[in-house]
Design an enzyme around this catalytic site. Structure first.
Site, mmCIF file in Angstrom:
data_model
loop_
_atom_site.group_PDB
_atom_site.id
_atom_site.type_symbol
_atom_site.label_atom_id
_atom_site.label_comp_id
_atom_site.label_asym_id
_atom_site.label_seq_id
_atom_site.Cartn_x
_atom_site.Cartn_y
_atom_site.Cartn_z
ATOM 1 N N SER A 1 -1.800 12.988 4.476
ATOM 2 C CA SER A 1 -1.261 12.299 3.363
ATOM 3 C C SER A 1 -2.167 12.586 2.207
ATOM 4 C CB SER A 1 -1.167 10.769 3.783
ATOM 5 O OG SER A 1 -2.526 10.386 3.777
ATOM 6 N N ARG A 2 -1.657 12.392 1.236
ATOM 7 C CA ARG A 2 -2.325 12.249 -0.292
ATOM 8 C C ARG A 2 -3.558 11.669 -0.062
ATOM 9 N NH1 ARG A 2 0.131 10.226 -5.845
ATOM 10 N NH2 ARG A 2 -0.491 8.274 -5.022
ATOM 11 N N TYR B 1 -17.172 9.867 7.600
ATOM 12 C CA TYR B 1 -15.841 8.625 7.254
ATOM 13 C C TYR B 1 -16.883 7.394 7.015
ATOM 14 C CZ TYR B 1 -11.816 5.801 7.797
ATOM 15 O OH TYR B 1 -10.874 4.902 7.426
ATOM 16 N N TYR C 1 -8.374 2.699 12.263
ATOM 17 C CA TYR C 1 -8.810 4.107 12.497
ATOM 18 C C TYR C 1 -9.984 3.870 13.683
ATOM 19 C CZ TYR C 1 -10.212 8.790 12.215
ATOM 20 O OH TYR C 1 -10.487 10.304 12.323
ATOM 21 N N ALA D 1 -4.603 -5.956 -4.066
ATOM 22 C CA ALA D 1 -5.177 -6.887 -2.792
ATOM 23 C C ALA D 1 -6.676 -7.289 -2.850
ATOM 24 C CB ALA D 1 -4.592 -6.598 -1.436
ATOM 25 N N GLY E 1 0.643 -1.366 0.019
ATOM 26 C CA GLY E 1 -0.235 -0.084 -0.012
ATOM 27 C C GLY E 1 0.808 1.220 -0.052
#
Length: 365
Positions: free
Chosen positions: A294-295, A254, A244, A155, A90
């Protein structure tokens, strides 16, 4: 080459007055014997600054100072992964938790293999080749992290037979081969024989195709990777995934199945710890990391607000660094964590412990 964890820990505890201790232990002489017993059994040394009223209790009868003594002196406690080989699934850029974990394991001496989502493979390899990641590849000793090999990986699919025709025809997969889980494991086995460490994170873009796709990508993909890699993992190895807190708390926005997927992942971690532990003496843990810009995370759309919320409300009011998650991963896969398995480890500045938001408008009225 190894990373080090400091051991100059100081423990300061508040104690009741001396009469209370006499009621429990009988006398100050009993306290002396108790203190000597603690030292002999634990290796702790009682500070000379706290012994004017007895070996255990300070002169004001309120504070006890205990220092952990390192067997290695000033060198600290080593995290040494020399001779270990890690496959990290990943990783697609140099600013996420996957990259930070790779760096931490490399700093501790591990050989690094990377599995990159097929559509991101070309950009990732080109950036590596052109030196765009050289600054972020720097390790504590000044050397650059070396990636032994980058493998294309999706995956979501166990075998070539599982891949739908529309995916096979997708131009983003053109030119790539052997990227299903089974094929990647077979290629790694042919290239290197075995691995010691397996690390996985989310392997799809954050914009999911639906609830089942989220479950497949974030939960089952980990089960599949471990299932296929287990036969070529050396006994005593370890596996880590990333989860998370939305697995157990409501995080508005989310959704799309991701919160359920993380809950399933944490449950799977416990079951896999038992099965992999019995079958291959492999430890299995997951890290519940706080928000990072992060991106991939930025695709969620409100990551900056999540980072700000964490900063304002967490017990440790500081920025969460990707390196802190990387260091935790290095510890968990090292011999120092040889008795830890089936656990969810929180690395979020303590945000998971909070039951009330300090910046809530109700607190200011």
């Amino acid at each position: 080459m190894g990373a080090y964890a400091t051991t100059g820990m100081q423990m300061i505890a508040t104690r009741p007055s001396i009469p209370a201790y006499r009621q429990i232990l009988g006398s100050t002489s009993a306290l002396s014997a108790f203190g000597r017993s603690i030292c002999s059994r634990t290796g702790f040394a009682i500070s000379s600054k706290a012994t004017s009223a007895g070996p255990l209790v300070s002169s004001n009868c309120k504070r006890v100072v205990v220092r952990a003594m390192s067997q290695r002196g000033a060198q600290g406690l080593p995290i040494d992964l020399t001779g270990k080989r890690a496959f990290i699934a990943g990783v697609a850029d140099d600013n996420g938790y996957g990259w930070a974990i790779a760096k931490a394991l490399a700093a501790a001496g591990a050989e690094i293999l990377v599995g990159t989502w097929v559509p991101a493979l070309n950009i990732f390899e080109t950036s590596l080749r052109r030196g765009k990641f050289d600054e972020s590849r720097k390790l504590p000793d000044g050397s650059l992290m070396e990636i032994a090999k980058v493998y294309p990986l999706d995956a979501v699919y166990d075998t070539p037979e599982d891949v739908p025709e529309d995916v096979k025809a997708n131009k983003r997969y053109a030119g790539a081969s052997n990227w299903t889980v089974k094929e990647v494991v077979e290629t790694v086995k042919n290239d290197f024989g075995s691995i010691d460490i397996l690390v996985t994170k989310s392997l799809l873009e954050t914009s999911r195709r639906g609830y089942l796709a989220a479950i497949s990508a974030s939960s089952y993909s980990y089960v599949s990777l471990l299932q296929h890699f287990l036969p070529i993992m050396n006994p005593g190895g370890a596996s880590i995934s990333l989860t998370y807190i939305a697995s157990e708390r409501i995080i508005p926005g989310y959704g799309g199945g991701m919160s359920s997927a993380k809950a399933a992942l944490e449950s799977d971690t416990r079951v896999l710890a038992y099965e992999a532990g019995r079958k291959g003496k492999i430890r299995v843990n997951t890290i519940s990391a706080g928000p990072l810009g992060s991106r991939a995370a930025k695709a969620i759309g409100f990551i900056e607000k999540m980072i700000e919320y964490s900063y304002v409300n967490a017990p440790l009011q500081k920025e969460l660094l990707a390196d802190e998650v990387g260091n935790t991963a290095a510890f968990l896969v090292s011999p120092l964590a040889s008795a830890i398995t089936g656990s969810t480890i929180y690395v979020d500045n303590g945000l998971n412990t909070m039951g009330l938001a300090l910046d809530s408008p109700t607190l200011s009225t």
